[in-house]
Design an enzyme around this catalytic site. Structure first.
Site, mmCIF file in Angstrom:
data_model
loop_
_atom_site.group_PDB
_atom_site.id
_atom_site.type_symbol
_atom_site.label_atom_id
_atom_site.label_comp_id
_atom_site.label_asym_id
_atom_site.label_seq_id
_atom_site.Cartn_x
_atom_site.Cartn_y
_atom_site.Cartn_z
ATOM 1 N N ARG A 56 14.356 -5.267 10.874
ATOM 2 C CA ARG A 56 13.673 -5.057 9.585
ATOM 3 C C ARG A 56 12.297 -5.716 9.635
ATOM 4 O O ARG A 56 11.328 -5.195 9.104
ATOM 5 C CB ARG A 56 14.495 -5.609 8.415
ATOM 6 C CG ARG A 56 13.706 -5.606 7.099
ATOM 7 C CD ARG A 56 14.529 -5.658 5.822
ATOM 8 N NE ARG A 56 15.704 -6.480 5.892
ATOM 9 C CZ ARG A 56 15.711 -7.838 5.958
ATOM 10 N NH1 ARG A 56 14.578 -8.501 5.914
ATOM 11 N NH2 ARG A 56 16.839 -8.481 6.042
ATOM 12 N N TYR A 114 -2.075 12.696 -6.077
ATOM 13 C CA TYR A 114 -0.827 13.283 -5.558
ATOM 14 C C TYR A 114 0.273 13.010 -6.591
ATOM 15 O O TYR A 114 0.392 11.885 -7.109
ATOM 16 C CB TYR A 114 -0.509 12.607 -4.217
ATOM 17 C CG TYR A 114 0.843 12.942 -3.660
ATOM 18 C CD1 TYR A 114 1.110 14.209 -3.154
ATOM 19 C CD2 TYR A 114 1.861 11.997 -3.640
ATOM 20 C CE1 TYR A 114 2.353 14.518 -2.637
ATOM 21 C CE2 TYR A 114 3.108 12.300 -3.119
ATOM 22 C CZ TYR A 114 3.345 13.562 -2.619
ATOM 23 O OH TYR A 114 4.565 13.864 -2.115
ATOM 24 N N ASP A 186 -6.025 6.588 -0.003
ATOM 25 C CA ASP A 186 -4.974 7.421 0.589
ATOM 26 C C ASP A 186 -5.681 8.430 1.491
ATOM 27 O O ASP A 186 -6.333 9.359 1.023
ATOM 28 C CB ASP A 186 -4.189 8.122 -0.536
ATOM 29 C CG ASP A 186 -3.058 8.997 -0.008
ATOM 30 O OD1 ASP A 186 -3.109 9.394 1.171
ATOM 31 O OD2 ASP A 186 -2.134 9.299 -0.785
ATOM 32 N N LYS A 211 2.579 13.812 7.290
ATOM 33 C CA LYS A 211 1.655 14.941 7.265
ATOM 34 C C LYS A 211 0.912 15.061 8.606
ATOM 35 O O LYS A 211 1.547 15.259 9.614
ATOM 36 C CB LYS A 211 0.723 14.783 6.068
ATOM 37 C CG LYS A 211 1.451 14.367 4.758
ATOM 38 C CD LYS A 211 2.411 15.407 4.244
ATOM 39 C CE LYS A 211 3.292 14.943 3.091
ATOM 40 N NZ LYS A 211 2.634 14.271 1.972
#
Ligand code: PLP
Length: 391
Positions: A56, A114, A186, A211
């Protein structure tokens, strides 16, 4: 081969293939392996062999991806590990917001953010005590006027989804800095191949690596890259505390996708330009949104801060929503699907799909709008497919 990172003057295509990925000194692996392990043997209590304790907190495949992401955004390894990989783009956004802000703080969001970003701030972070104002980021006076003494973060997306508006990254940085707010960009739509926000004054870059960085529609992932050690430390602390980490296999898929980022992006741009030229001349098309078009309001800005205009295109139809739905359901190569940035061409109806969650709000998008993620197939096939679907 010596270490290759964002400070060594290498080109982006070289960084994409080598940064964070030296050949394994023991086995010679040319490709970073999938370190599918949750924990690491210690030589005596607390004696970590190479800094790894539990996956983690860190995992070698993830470290390779994180170093590569930082290099792509122009950061050198000398600045310590400054990239963080996440389980999704939204996981990255959530950690960035909580690491940079306190309950009671205020954030500026793009008025055409978005949809998932807007939902995160409006439905989750607001309950945590973070308030927001949606502003048109293209209007710097409106942005400056919306800053309050509690504004800790300006959230920028450029180009925006799905309207392809362009925001002035250095202009926003100049508003953020004196007011003590951080500028977060972003960079999902442009990818670091087309735009590097840190060099333009941004404090943090976030990505949905789902993406263009992943590029093959086979993995969900996110990233955050920052240079201020205090910010990086806060991001690492929050990510480790909440655990929004990607698994080694997902990191490996993103790393593999990144290797071809440059060649893919150039083809995405070539094909998008051809599609835009066809749509702009089509009698059924009312308007086309693409920053590469000379009459796009953000054209000059895009030309100054982006290498090329990207692979995303949206357009409105004279026939209204019915016509938009019919086009979305009539293509044969463009697949009707959410998401973007993969090698395959996708088509969607934002008002009913990606942006359905913002219907009725200030962020609502026109119902006659169609969004394309132009892929890297043979361009003539893409043009013929759209021609037959628009009719
Ligand atoms: C997809 C996307 C996100 C969210 O990323 P996920 O990986 O789906 O969580 C954020 N911003 C933009 C611009 C996106 O396209």
């Amino acid at each position: 081969m010596a270490e290759v990172d964002g400070s060594t003057g290498h080109g982006l295509e070289t960084l994409a293939i080598h940064a964070g990925q030296p050949a394994n000194p023991l086995t010679g692996d040319v490709v970073v392996p999938i370190h599918q392990t949750s924990t690491y043997a210690q030589d005596g209590v607390g004696g970590l062999r190479s800094g790894y304790e539990y996956s983690r907190s860190a995992n070698p495949t993830r470290t390779a991806l994180e170093e590569c992401l930082a290099a792509l955004e122009g950061v050198g390894l000398d600045a310590a590990a400054t990239g963080l990989a996440f389980a999704s783009g939204l996981a990255a956004e959530d950690v960035v917001a909580r690491a940079l802000c306190e309950p009671g703080d205020h954030v500026l969001l793009p008025d055409d953010a978005y949809g998932g970003t807007y939902r995160l701030f409006a439905r989750v972070l607001e309950r945590w005590g973070l308030t927001h104002t949606a502003v048109p980021l293209g209007d710097l006076d409106a942005v400056a006027a919306a800053v309050t003494d509690r504004t800790r973060m300006i959230w920028c997306e450029t180009p925006t989804n799905p309207l392809l508006n362009v925001a002035d990254i250095s202009g926003l940085a100049a508003i953020a800095r004196p007011s003590g707010a951080r500028l977060v960009v972003d960079n999902t739509f442009a990818s670091p191949y087309l735009q590097r926000p840190l060099a333009l004054g941004a404090d943090v870059v976030v990505h949905s690596t789902t993406k263009y960085l992943g590029g093959h529609s086979d993995v969900v992932g996110g990233a955050a890259i920052a240079t201020d050690p205090e910010v990086v430390e806060a991001l690492r602390f929050h990510q480790n505390a909440v655990g929004s980490v990607p698994g080694p296999m997902d990191c490996w898929l993103v790393l593999r996708g990144i290797k071809t980022l440059g060649v893919r992006m150039d083809r995405h741009c070539d094909n998008a330009e051809a599609v835009v030229a066809m749509l702009a001349d089509h009698p059924a098309v009312a308007s086309v949104n693409y920053p590469g078009l000379a009459d796009h309001p953000g054209h000059h800005l895009a030309a100054s801060q982006m290498k090329r205009a990207g692979g995303m295109v949206s357009f409105r139809l004279h026939g209204g929503e019915d016509a938009a739905l019919k086009v979305c359901e009539s293509t044969r190569i463009f697949t009707l699907a959410e998401s973007l940035g993969g090698v395959e061409s996708l088509i969607e109806h934002p008002a009913r799909m990606t942006h359905a969650s913002v219907a009725g709000s200030a962020l609502e998008v026109p119902s006659d709008l169609v969004r394309l993620s132009v892929g890297i197939e043979t361009v003539d096939d893409l043009l013929a497919d759209l021609e037959q679907a628009i009719g």
